[in-house]
Design a protein around this motif. Structure first.
Motif, short mmCIF file in Angstrom:
data_model
loop_
_atom_site.label_atom_id
_atom_site.label_comp_id
_atom_site.label_asym_id
_atom_site.label_seq_id
_atom_site.Cartn_x
_atom_site.Cartn_y
_atom_site.Cartn_z
N SER A 75 0.83 -1.20 0.00
CA SER A 75 0.00 0.00 0.00
C SER A 75 0.87 1.26 0.00
O SER A 75 0.61 2.22 -0.73
CB SER A 75 -0.92 0.00 1.21
N LEU A 76 1.91 1.24 0.81
CA LEU A 76 2.84 2.37 0.86
C LEU A 76 3.56 2.53 -0.48
O LEU A 76 3.74 3.67 -0.97
CB LEU A 76 3.86 2.16 1.98
N PHE A 77 3.94 1.41 -1.08
CA PHE A 77 4.62 1.45 -2.37
C PHE A 77 3.70 2.06 -3.44
O PHE A 77 4.13 2.88 -4.25
CB PHE A 77 5.04 0.04 -2.77
N ALA A 84 1.68 11.38 -6.15
CA ALA A 84 1.08 12.42 -5.30
C ALA A 84 -0.24 11.90 -4.74
O ALA A 84 -0.81 10.94 -5.26
CB ALA A 84 0.85 13.70 -6.10
N ARG A 85 -0.70 12.54 -3.71
CA ARG A 85 -1.95 12.10 -3.09
C ARG A 85 -3.14 12.62 -3.90
O ARG A 85 -3.20 13.80 -4.24
CB ARG A 85 -2.04 12.61 -1.66
N LYS A 108 -3.21 -0.11 -14.10
CA LYS A 108 -2.61 -1.07 -15.02
C LYS A 108 -1.09 -1.08 -14.91
O LYS A 108 -0.47 -2.16 -14.92
CB LYS A 108 -3.03 -0.75 -16.45
N ALA A 109 -0.51 0.09 -14.78
CA ALA A 109 0.94 0.18 -14.68
C ALA A 109 1.44 -0.52 -13.41
O ALA A 109 2.47 -1.22 -13.43
CB ALA A 109 1.38 1.65 -14.69
N PHE A 110 0.70 -0.34 -12.32
CA PHE A 110 1.11 -0.95 -11.06
C PHE A 110 0.96 -2.48 -11.13
O PHE A 110 1.80 -3.22 -10.61
CB PHE A 110 0.30 -0.39 -9.90
N ARG A 111 -0.12 -2.93 -11.77
CA ARG A 111 -0.30 -4.38 -11.90
C ARG A 111 0.78 -4.99 -12.79
O ARG A 111 1.27 -6.09 -12.51
CB ARG A 111 -1.68 -4.71 -12.44
N ASP A 112 1.15 -4.30 -13.85
CA ASP A 112 2.22 -4.80 -14.71
C ASP A 112 3.53 -4.91 -13.95
O ASP A 112 4.35 -5.80 -14.21
CB ASP A 112 2.40 -3.86 -15.91
N THR A 178 -5.78 -4.19 1.40
CA THR A 178 -5.41 -3.11 2.31
C THR A 178 -6.02 -1.84 1.73
O THR A 178 -5.68 -1.45 0.61
CB THR A 178 -3.89 -2.96 2.43
N VAL A 179 -6.92 -1.22 2.47
CA VAL A 179 -7.65 -0.05 1.98
C VAL A 179 -7.36 1.13 2.90
O VAL A 179 -7.59 1.05 4.11
CB VAL A 179 -9.17 -0.33 1.92
#
Length: 334
Positions: A75-77, A84-85, A108-112, A178-179
């Motif tokens: 989640s932090l990553f 940015a938030r 999509k980028a994070f899943r890749d 984790t939400v």
């Protein structure tokens, strides 16, 4: 025969009476030894099963703790990955100048990169909606703008102003969500972002580690995740029924009832009779303990008679020794 003995000399009658008394004493001794040995063996088996079940439940709790830490790290990553938030303004959620409403670019980028699924959620009229997600419905349509049911644990937590971590099952696959809340300058929560990590490797390790355990001679360990009253629960681990709902299996009704009882009691011992492979009715003894973190019940046990083999061997030894002693004493008296 008794009449013929009665016609024998008094000395021989006394010998026969003494032999009969010896046989009666030694037979009684054998029965008492068996009863005491069986009781002790069962008590030891019950304590051992309780210890093993509670130890495995504790191990499940430890695994859950490690999963929570991994979820927090991912989640932090993700929060750093997006740069940015997110901010809410005029009905739009943005990161810088990029609108996130229905925008799956970051997801999509994070899943890749990691293989993890992520999503942005938004609160509207005290309801929680998917702002941007990679989830699709049964028709293959992206579920952007779809409300998360009020009774969903994620919705309950976010609408109550709390972060959430917990199990998430999608399409039969076990994941961990984790939400994290997203808040405005006024400190009020307006949405959240979710990171869902796969538990495939964790489940594989649990199944390999616990599935190799043997109870008694032929018993095994199984783990059940409670569901509803009809289905009872899902076998997270079972040598033959893994992945199936307890209520939908062809297991005997008495076995299903015993599992349902364990799920209600959380921790405890159950005994029940059922047919074995040869068609004989035998008693089973099973102890279950519940992982407080997962909410799963891990149980272990086997046929009761498998725990009595040592006591039965002791009984046989006592009977042989008693018979030999009776014969020797009879010869000496004779």
């Amino acid at each position: 025969m008794i009449a013929s003995i009665g016609r024998r000399p008094i000395a021989q009658q006394l010998i026969f009476a003494t032999i009969a008394a010896l046989i009666g004493v030694f037979a009684t001794l054998a029965l008492v030894v068996q009863y005491k040995a069986d009781s002790a063996a069962v008590a030891v088996a019950e304590r051992n099963l309780e210890h093993e079940a509670k130890l495995m439940a504790g191990m499940l709790d430890s695994i859950f703790g490690a999963v929570k830490i991994r979820g927090e790290e991912e989640s932090l990553f993700f929060s750093k990955f997006i740069g940015a938030r997110p901010e809410l303004g005029s009905g739009m959620v943005k990161i810088g100048n990029e609108v996130l409403n229905g925008n799956a670019r970051h997801l999509k980028a994070f899943r890749d990169l990691t293989g993890d699924d992520t999503a942005f959620l938004v609160i509207h009229d005290k309801k929680l909606y998917r702002l941007a997600t990679l989830l699709k419905d049964k028709d293959g349509k992206t579920m952007n703008g779809v409300q998360i049911p009020d009774n969903d644990p994620v919705a309950k937590a976010i609408l109550a102003g709390q972060d959430y971590q917990g199990l998430a099952i999608r399409g039969g696959k076990y994941n961990f969500s984790t939400v994290k809340l997203l808040k405005g300058a006024d400190g009020k929560a307006w949405g959240a972002y979710s990171v869902r990590i796969s538990l495939e490797n964790d489940l594989k390790r649990i199944r390999e580690q616990f599935g190799s355990q043997v109870a008694g001679k032929t018993g095994y360990v199984f783990i059940v995740r409670p569901t509803d009253e009809k289905a009872i629960g899902e076998f997270v681990l079972h040598p033959k029924l893994q992945g199936m709902m307890v209520g939908e299996t062809d297991a005997p009704a008495v076995a299903k009832a015993a599992i349902a009882e364990l799920l209600v009691r959380k921790n405890g011992l159950v005994r029940y009779g059922m047919y074995d492979a040869s068609g004989a009715v035998r008693e089973k003894i099973v102890y279950g303990a519940t992982s407080a973190a997962w909410g799963w019940t891990v149980a272990t046990g086997s046929w009761s008679d498998e725990y009595l083999e040592e006591s039965h061997r002791l009984r046989n030894i006592v009977m042989i020794v008693s018979a030999v002693a009776a014969i020797v004493l009879a010869l000496l008296i004779f």
